[in-house]
Scaffold this motif. Sequence first.
Motif, PDB file in Angstrom:
ATOM      1  N   ILE A  30       0.865  -1.178   0.000  1.00  0.00           N
ATOM      2  CA  ILE A  30       0.000   0.000   0.000  1.00  0.00           C
ATOM      3  C   ILE A  30       0.905   1.232   0.000  1.00  0.00           C
ATOM      4  CG2 ILE A  30      -1.760   1.256   1.295  1.00  0.00           C
ATOM      5  CD1 ILE A  30      -2.703  -1.445   2.352  1.00  0.00           C
ATOM      6  N   THR A  31       0.699   2.126  -0.965  1.00  0.00           N
ATOM      7  CA  THR A  31       1.567   3.284  -1.132  1.00  0.00           C
ATOM      8  C   THR A  31       0.735   4.565  -1.212  1.00  0.00           C
ATOM      9  OG1 THR A  31       3.077   1.920  -2.429  1.00  0.00           O
ATOM     10  CG2 THR A  31       3.373   4.286  -2.581  1.00  0.00           C
ATOM     11  N   VAL A  32       1.193   5.588  -0.504  1.00  0.00           N
ATOM     12  CA  VAL A  32       0.623   6.931  -0.615  1.00  0.00           C
ATOM     13  C   VAL A  32       1.711   7.801  -1.222  1.00  0.00           C
ATOM     14  CG1 VAL A  32      -0.352   8.903   0.610  1.00  0.00           C
ATOM     15  CG2 VAL A  32      -0.862   6.582   1.391  1.00  0.00           C
ATOM     16  N   GLY A 128      -0.623  12.430  -1.994  1.00  0.00           N
ATOM     17  CA  GLY A 128      -1.705  11.464  -1.815  1.00  0.00           C
ATOM     18  C   GLY A 128      -2.336  11.554  -0.437  1.00  0.00           C
ATOM     19  N   THR A 129      -3.548  11.034  -0.345  1.00  0.00           N
ATOM     20  CA  THR A 129      -4.241  10.910   0.940  1.00  0.00           C
ATOM     21  C   THR A 129      -4.697   9.470   1.089  1.00  0.00           C
ATOM     22  OG1 THR A 129      -6.304  11.627  -0.111  1.00  0.00           O
ATOM     23  CG2 THR A 129      -5.057  13.302   1.072  1.00  0.00           C
ATOM     24  N   ALA A 130      -4.432   8.893   2.255  1.00  0.00           N
ATOM     25  CA  ALA A 130      -4.738   7.474   2.472  1.00  0.00           C
ATOM     26  C   ALA A 130      -6.229   7.195   2.371  1.00  0.00           C
ATOM     27  CB  ALA A 130      -4.202   7.034   3.829  1.00  0.00           C
ATOM     28  N   LEU A 133      -7.723   3.621   2.123  1.00  0.00           N
ATOM     29  CA  LEU A 133      -6.743   2.709   1.540  1.00  0.00           C
ATOM     30  C   LEU A 133      -6.483   1.527   2.471  1.00  0.00           C
ATOM     31  CD1 LEU A 133      -4.734   2.241  -0.799  1.00  0.00           C
ATOM     32  CD2 LEU A 133      -3.069   3.559   0.509  1.00  0.00           C
ATOM     33  N   GLY A 148      -7.920   4.151  -1.965  1.00  0.00           N
ATOM     34  CA  GLY A 148      -7.701   5.290  -1.074  1.00  0.00           C
ATOM     35  C   GLY A 148      -8.043   6.572  -1.801  1.00  0.00           C
ATOM     36  N   ASN A 151      -3.645   9.769  -5.740  1.00  0.00           N
ATOM     37  CA  ASN A 151      -2.208   9.469  -5.700  1.00  0.00           C
ATOM     38  C   ASN A 151      -1.892   8.356  -4.699  1.00  0.00           C
ATOM     39  OD1 ASN A 151       0.505   9.568  -6.292  1.00  0.00           O
ATOM     40  ND2 ASN A 151       0.855  11.569  -5.385  1.00  0.00           N
ATOM     41  N   THR A 152      -2.679   7.281  -4.705  1.00  0.00           N
ATOM     42  CA  THR A 152      -2.417   6.120  -3.856  1.00  0.00           C
ATOM     43  C   THR A 152      -2.384   4.866  -4.731  1.00  0.00           C
ATOM     44  OG1 THR A 152      -4.760   5.721  -3.398  1.00  0.00           O
ATOM     45  CG2 THR A 152      -3.574   7.127  -1.851  1.00  0.00           C
ATOM     46  N   GLU A 153      -1.829   3.796  -4.174  1.00  0.00           N
ATOM     47  CA  GLU A 153      -1.718   2.542  -4.913  1.00  0.00           C
ATOM     48  C   GLU A 153      -1.854   1.390  -3.935  1.00  0.00           C
ATOM     49  OE1 GLU A 153       1.501   0.575  -7.996  1.00  0.00           O
ATOM     50  OE2 GLU A 153       2.244   1.883  -6.429  1.00  0.00           O
TER      51      GLU A 153
END
Length: 165
Positions: A30-32, A128-130, A133, A148, A151-153
């Motif tokens: 999980i990436t922000v 990004g904002t969680a 997410l 999320g 800009n999250t992954e």
Amino acid sequence: MKKFLPLLLLAITPACYANLSHSISSSTKITVGGASTSADRIGSTYSVSGTGVDTTYTAGGNAVSNGVGSLVISSGVGTAPDLTVTQDVPANSFSFSQSFTQADAIAGSAVTTGETANFSDITSIAGGTAGNLAGTITSAGAITLTAGGHNTEALGQVTSILIVD
């Protein structure tokens, strides 16, 4: 005795052994993303080409014949010269080409993320904002990923390896 020969062959057959290896692994990522801005500033360019023409431009208040002038640079931005072009010999063939690309202005301060700068080629990405997410993987291998904010992954993976030697 001949009837027992196949049974005898089966009795002396060696046993078959096999090595068996099995592994299961699972993972979530999980990436922000962070804020970023990238800009490329283009410079001024000026080109002239021609045959069968006479050119004149003014430099320092004086007319210059058979010249093409040059860019005048002020604060990093060029201005093309004021070029006058006339046909060299009337009724004869001629060609003339002139091109100018004006540079991007130089910024006085850094670009604020999400705003448009005065450059031609710019990419701006907000942080990004969680939000919601999340990612889970059950013991049965079911993957659940929840989106999320911007800009999250979220990535999920289950790998099962079976090796028989």
